[in-house]
Design an enzyme around this catalytic site. Structure first.
Site, mmCIF file in Angstrom:
data_model
loop_
_atom_site.group_PDB
_atom_site.id
_atom_site.type_symbol
_atom_site.label_atom_id
_atom_site.label_comp_id
_atom_site.label_asym_id
_atom_site.label_seq_id
_atom_site.Cartn_x
_atom_site.Cartn_y
_atom_site.Cartn_z
ATOM 1 C CB SER A 139 53.593 -14.667 113.759
ATOM 2 O OG SER A 139 54.510 -14.848 112.699
ATOM 3 C CE1 TYR A 152 57.282 -11.341 116.402
ATOM 4 C CE2 TYR A 152 57.640 -13.113 114.829
ATOM 5 C CZ TYR A 152 56.883 -12.053 115.291
ATOM 6 O OH TYR A 152 55.721 -11.709 114.629
#
Length: 262
Positions: A139, A152
């Site tokens: 990401s 995360y």
């Protein structure tokens, strides 16, 4: 014999688009996700349209030993995979001190442990055949600290670092390893994570369709890139992070996360 590609989190979003894309390339598939009905519908559609074989394995990857169970199931079926797409993953948004420990553990299991162990389980076979492809979904969050999304972001930093190291480690074995680092994408991810960027200035410009993210990955494969950040704006922002003070980055991203909470 057609190549066989395993895709986790294949029932929706980026994983589903990967399945459709590799089916067009005439890959047989193993599709894995929790939702059996969605997987079976996808398998039926891809089999009819492209004349490929699709193996459906419903599996909750957040439970203990899920990666070993999945590997053993594939071994018992006598299948040997040529490609692994570690797409399954999710995020939890909010104050770290208030997150449910069980939910946090499930997230880290899927994002970090399962990705790592599936790679470990299937890599020796690829080395023995001197061919294979591994795509790990990281990401743009991997490039920066993000308050209220801290665990995360840290999990995706792990994915990026591991992928870069592994890519060099197996390069001489004929295996290609890619870290795909999408930014905000129009999938179920945002709703599951409890995020809402609507109304935040410039946010819409950063969002991409899952199909465009997958095509960016396919270009990375053809160019033998190790890291691909889809989207010019996403790439510019992610690549600029090392040149900015980390505390400033954390402050700005934390403010954005507060604005985006449902």
């Amino acid at each position: 014999m057609a190549p066989l590609t395993l895709i986790t989190g294949a029932s929706s979003g980026i994983g589903k688009v990967f399945a459709e894309r590799f089916a067009r390339e005439k890959h047989d598939l193993i599709v894995v996700a929790r939702r059996r009905n969605e997987l079976e519908a996808l398998a039926d559609s891809l089999s009819r349209e492209h004349g490929i074989q699709v193996h459906v394995i419903p599996c909750d990857l957040s439970v203990p030993d899920a990666s070993r169970t999945l590997f053993e199931e594939i071994q018992q079926r006598g299948l040997s995979i040529d490609g692994l797409i570690n797409n399954a993953g999710f995020g939890i948004h909010g104050s770290f001190a208030e997150m449910e420990p069980e939910a946090l553990e499930r997230m880290l299991t899927v994002n970090v442990t399962v990705l790592t162990l599936l790679t470990r389980y299937f890599l020796p076979g690829m080395i023995a055949r001197r061919s294979g492809t591994i795509i790990n979904i990281a990401s743009t969050a991997a490039f920066q600290p993000i308050p209220f999304f801290s665990a995360y972001a840290a999990s995706k930093a792990y994915v990026l670092s591991m992928t870069e190291g592994l890519a060099e480690e197996v390069r001489d074995h004929g295996i290609q390893v890619v870290a795909l680092c999408p930014g905000p994408t129009r999938t179920e991810f945002m709703g599951t994570a409890g995020l809402q960027f609507g109304g935040i200035k410039y946010a819409d410009a950063a969002f991409m369709d899952a199909a465009d993210v997958v095509e960016a990955c396919m270009r990375a494969l053809s160019r033998r890139e190790v890291v691909r950040i889809p989207g010019t704006l996403n790439a510019l922002m992610a690549r600029s992070m090392p040149f900015l003070p980390r505390r400033l980055v954390a402050k700005v991203s934390g403010k954005l996360m507060k604005q985006s909470q449902h």
